[in-house]
Design a protein around this motif. Sequence first.
Motif, PDB file in Angstrom:
ATOM      1  N   ARG A   1       1.018  -1.197  -0.054  1.00  0.00           N
ATOM      2  CA  ARG A   1       0.021   0.048  -0.032  1.00  0.00           C
ATOM      3  C   ARG A   1       0.742   1.317  -0.084  1.00  0.00           C
ATOM      4  NH1 ARG A   1      -4.040   0.829   5.011  1.00  0.00           N
ATOM      5  NH2 ARG A   1      -1.851   1.094   6.060  1.00  0.00           N
ATOM      6  N   PHE A   2       0.570   2.217  -0.867  1.00  0.00           N
ATOM      7  CA  PHE A   2       1.014   3.527  -0.889  1.00  0.00           C
ATOM      8  C   PHE A   2      -0.001   4.579  -0.860  1.00  0.00           C
ATOM      9  CE2 PHE A   2       2.192   7.307  -3.480  1.00  0.00           C
ATOM     10  CZ  PHE A   2       3.670   7.515  -2.645  1.00  0.00           C
ATOM     11  N   GLY A   3       0.159   5.550   0.215  1.00  0.00           N
ATOM     12  CA  GLY A   3      -0.919   6.375   0.661  1.00  0.00           C
ATOM     13  C   GLY A   3      -0.353   7.862   0.600  1.00  0.00           C
ATOM     14  N   LEU A   4      -1.171   8.780   0.187  1.00  0.00           N
ATOM     15  CA  LEU A   4      -0.676  10.214   0.155  1.00  0.00           C
ATOM     16  C   LEU A   4      -1.957  10.819   0.872  1.00  0.00           C
ATOM     17  CD1 LEU A   4       0.890  11.154  -3.085  1.00  0.00           C
ATOM     18  CD2 LEU A   4       2.014  10.804  -0.898  1.00  0.00           C
ATOM     19  N   GLY A   5      -1.657  11.691   1.915  1.00  0.00           N
ATOM     20  CA  GLY A   5      -2.797  12.461   2.659  1.00  0.00           C
ATOM     21  C   GLY A   5      -2.629  13.734   2.894  1.00  0.00           C
ATOM     22  N   VAL A   6      -3.664  14.592   3.365  1.00  0.00           N
ATOM     23  CA  VAL A   6      -3.414  15.826   3.835  1.00  0.00           C
ATOM     24  C   VAL A   6      -4.446  15.955   5.178  1.00  0.00           C
ATOM     25  CG1 VAL A   6      -5.517  16.664   2.434  1.00  0.00           C
ATOM     26  CG2 VAL A   6      -3.819  18.576   3.598  1.00  0.00           C
ATOM     27  N   GLY A   7      -3.918  16.757   6.328  1.00  0.00           N
ATOM     28  CA  GLY A   7      -4.901  16.865   7.426  1.00  0.00           C
ATOM     29  C   GLY A   7      -4.116  17.903   8.351  1.00  0.00           C
TER      30      GLY A   7
ATOM     31  N   HIS B   1       2.480   7.476   3.344  1.00  0.00           N
ATOM     32  CA  HIS B   1       2.177   5.955   4.137  1.00  0.00           C
ATOM     33  C   HIS B   1       2.611   5.016   3.005  1.00  0.00           C
ATOM     34  CE1 HIS B   1      -0.903   3.345   6.281  1.00  0.00           C
ATOM     35  NE2 HIS B   1       0.185   2.950   6.570  1.00  0.00           N
ATOM     36  N   LEU B   2       3.519   3.854   3.599  1.00  0.00           N
ATOM     37  CA  LEU B   2       3.805   3.015   2.811  1.00  0.00           C
ATOM     38  C   LEU B   2       3.978   1.696   3.507  1.00  0.00           C
ATOM     39  CD1 LEU B   2       5.330   2.056  -0.029  1.00  0.00           C
ATOM     40  CD2 LEU B   2       7.434   2.633   1.157  1.00  0.00           C
ATOM     41  N   ARG B   3       3.492   0.517   2.880  1.00  0.00           N
ATOM     42  CA  ARG B   3       3.683  -0.718   3.830  1.00  0.00           C
ATOM     43  C   ARG B   3       3.513  -1.525   2.828  1.00  0.00           C
ATOM     44  NH1 ARG B   3      -2.397  -2.054   5.472  1.00  0.00           N
ATOM     45  NH2 ARG B   3      -2.291  -2.889   3.351  1.00  0.00           N
ATOM     46  N   PRO B   4       4.523  -2.523   2.843  1.00  0.00           N
ATOM     47  CA  PRO B   4       4.726  -3.707   1.887  1.00  0.00           C
ATOM     48  C   PRO B   4       3.867  -4.761   2.177  1.00  0.00           C
ATOM     49  CG  PRO B   4       6.383  -3.868   3.708  1.00  0.00           C
ATOM     50  CD  PRO B   4       5.707  -2.418   3.899  1.00  0.00           C
ATOM     51  N   ALA B   5       3.340  -4.842   3.154  1.00  0.00           N
ATOM     52  CA  ALA B   5       2.225  -6.001   3.349  1.00  0.00           C
ATOM     53  C   ALA B   5       1.391  -5.836   4.795  1.00  0.00           C
ATOM     54  CB  ALA B   5       2.797  -7.401   3.663  1.00  0.00           C
ATOM     55  N   TYR B   6       0.019  -6.065   4.876  1.00  0.00           N
ATOM     56  CA  TYR B   6      -0.555  -6.821   4.247  1.00  0.00           C
ATOM     57  C   TYR B   6      -2.196  -6.367   4.144  1.00  0.00           C
ATOM     58  CZ  TYR B   6      -3.103 -11.365   3.349  1.00  0.00           C
ATOM     59  OH  TYR B   6      -4.190 -12.471   3.113  1.00  0.00           O
ATOM     60  N   HIS B   7      -2.757  -6.311   5.276  1.00  0.00           N
ATOM     61  CA  HIS B   7      -4.131  -5.792   5.578  1.00  0.00           C
ATOM     62  C   HIS B   7      -4.297  -5.303   6.833  1.00  0.00           C
ATOM     63  CE1 HIS B   7      -8.602  -5.646   4.408  1.00  0.00           C
ATOM     64  NE2 HIS B   7      -8.482  -6.321   5.612  1.00  0.00           N
ATOM     65  N   GLU B   8      -5.260  -4.277   6.879  1.00  0.00           N
ATOM     66  CA  GLU B   8      -5.509  -3.456   8.092  1.00  0.00           C
ATOM     67  C   GLU B   8      -7.231  -3.602   7.980  1.00  0.00           C
ATOM     68  OE1 GLU B   8      -4.189   0.433   9.153  1.00  0.00           O
ATOM     69  OE2 GLU B   8      -5.879   1.276   7.762  1.00  0.00           O
TER      70      GLU B   8
ATOM     71  N   LEU C   1       4.965   8.803   7.217  1.00  0.00           N
ATOM     72  CA  LEU C   1       5.603   9.970   7.392  1.00  0.00           C
ATOM     73  C   LEU C   1       4.794  11.223   7.557  1.00  0.00           C
ATOM     74  CD1 LEU C   1       8.600   9.187   4.950  1.00  0.00           C
ATOM     75  CD2 LEU C   1       8.683   9.085   7.635  1.00  0.00           C
ATOM     76  N   ARG C   2       5.183  12.611   8.072  1.00  0.00           N
ATOM     77  CA  ARG C   2       4.401  13.607   8.017  1.00  0.00           C
ATOM     78  C   ARG C   2       5.340  15.059   7.983  1.00  0.00           C
ATOM     79  NH1 ARG C   2      -0.360  13.500  12.726  1.00  0.00           N
ATOM     80  NH2 ARG C   2      -1.538  11.806  11.831  1.00  0.00           N
TER      81      ARG C   2
ATOM     82  N   LEU D   1      -5.645   9.182  -0.002  1.00  0.00           N
ATOM     83  CA  LEU D   1      -5.868   8.352  -0.941  1.00  0.00           C
ATOM     84  C   LEU D   1      -4.813   7.097  -1.081  1.00  0.00           C
ATOM     85  CD1 LEU D   1      -7.653   7.884  -3.510  1.00  0.00           C
ATOM     86  CD2 LEU D   1      -5.965   8.946  -4.866  1.00  0.00           C
ATOM     87  N   ASP D   2      -5.286   5.888  -0.760  1.00  0.00           N
ATOM     88  CA  ASP D   2      -4.455   4.635  -0.951  1.00  0.00           C
ATOM     89  C   ASP D   2      -4.563   3.819  -2.032  1.00  0.00           C
ATOM     90  OD1 ASP D   2      -4.093   5.515   1.599  1.00  0.00           O
ATOM     91  OD2 ASP D   2      -4.770   3.830   2.819  1.00  0.00           O
ATOM     92  N   TRP D   3      -3.239   3.690  -2.444  1.00  0.00           N
ATOM     93  CA  TRP D   3      -3.333   2.664  -3.778  1.00  0.00           C
ATOM     94  C   TRP D   3      -2.427   1.444  -3.390  1.00  0.00           C
ATOM     95  CZ3 TRP D   3       1.779   2.306  -6.867  1.00  0.00           C
ATOM     96  CH2 TRP D   3       1.610   1.406  -7.963  1.00  0.00           C
ATOM     97  N   TYR D   4      -2.963   0.364  -3.835  1.00  0.00           N
ATOM     98  CA  TYR D   4      -2.826  -0.933  -3.306  1.00  0.00           C
ATOM     99  C   TYR D   4      -2.000  -1.539  -4.538  1.00  0.00           C
ATOM    100  CZ  TYR D   4      -5.707  -0.091   0.571  1.00  0.00           C
ATOM    101  OH  TYR D   4      -6.467   0.351   1.530  1.00  0.00           O
ATOM    102  N   PHE D   5      -0.807  -2.257  -4.490  1.00  0.00           N
ATOM    103  CA  PHE D   5       0.047  -2.813  -5.413  1.00  0.00           C
ATOM    104  C   PHE D   5       0.786  -4.048  -5.035  1.00  0.00           C
ATOM    105  CE2 PHE D   5       2.763   0.092  -3.206  1.00  0.00           C
ATOM    106  CZ  PHE D   5       3.893  -0.408  -3.285  1.00  0.00           C
TER     107      PHE D   5
END
Length: 280
Positions: free
Chosen positions: A65-71, A82-89, A110-111, A276-280
Motif C-alpha cells: 500500500r502507498f498512500g498520500l494524505g492531507v490533514g 504512508h508506505l506498507r509492503p504487506a498486508y491488510h488492516e 511520515l508527516r 488516497l491509498d493505492w494497493y499494488f
Amino acid sequence: RAEVLELAAEFTTYGLRNRSGAERNEVADQAWGLFAARSQIDAETKLSRIPTPDTRPDQGHLPARFGLGVGARASRRFYSLHLRPAYHELTDPPGGYVRGAEIEFLDLKLRHYEDAQVSLESFTVLGIRSLTPRNRLFRPISWRLKAGFERLRAQRDDVQGSLIGALHGGAGQSFAVGKHATIGLLADVVVGVGTRCADTCLAGIGPNLTMLWPVTSRWLLNVDGRVQLLGTGGVADRFSVHFGQSVTLTRNLALKLGGRWEDDGGGVQTEWLASLDWYF
C-alpha cells in the motif's frame, strides 16, 4: 431430530482436531454414536446454502500500500505519506479478506507539518489483530499484538511530540451486531520507552473498544476508543477516540477520511486526515 444429530456429529468431529490420546478416543466414540443414531432415521435433511461472497479471496486488494494524505492536528496542517509492503488492516477494502482480521508488516508513516521538517509519525514492525465474533457454538478469544514506534504527545501545544518504542498487547471478546457489524472489547496492556525516560517511559493497562461496520460492499465505518491507565509517575493517563471511514473506488484504490480525539496527558488534541491509498 435428524438435523440435530447431524449438527452434533459435525461439531464433535470438528473438535477432534484439538484432541489427542485417550481424550481423542473418547470424543471419537461420541461422534460414532451420533452418526449411528442418525443412520437409524429415515429422513432427508436440507443443507443450508453457503452464500457466495461478493468478492472472492483472490479478488481482494493487492498486499502493498502507498498512500498520500492531507490533514490537520491542533489546527496545524500537515501532509502525510504512508508506505506498507504487506498486508491488510481493518480499514482497508474488506472484499476478499477475513472479517475482523488484520496483519501489518513494516508499516511506515511520515508527516510534514508547515514550517517543520519531515518527521516519522509511526513505524509498525508487526501488527496483528483478530476480532472473531463468538456465537452459540464457538467462543474464540479476540486478541491483538503490535510492536513498533509511535508518537507520545504529553504537551498540549506540541503536535509532533516524542518518538517512543512501544509494545501493545490485548485479549478479549468480539460480538456480531446484526449481519455485518463487529464489536470487539479487549483489555490492553502497553509498554513504551523513549529517550528521556522520566517523561517518555510508560507502562499501563486499560480497555479498548473497536467497532467495524461494512455499511455496503464499498463503504466501511470504523470506531476505535481506548483508555490507558498508566503506572508510571512521569506520564499521565491517556485516552483516544478515532472515527474513520473508507470508500473503495476500485479494487486497488480507496479514499479514507478520519478524525481523532487524543489526550496523552497534556490536554486533548484533535486531528483529521483525508488520504488516497493505492494497493499494488
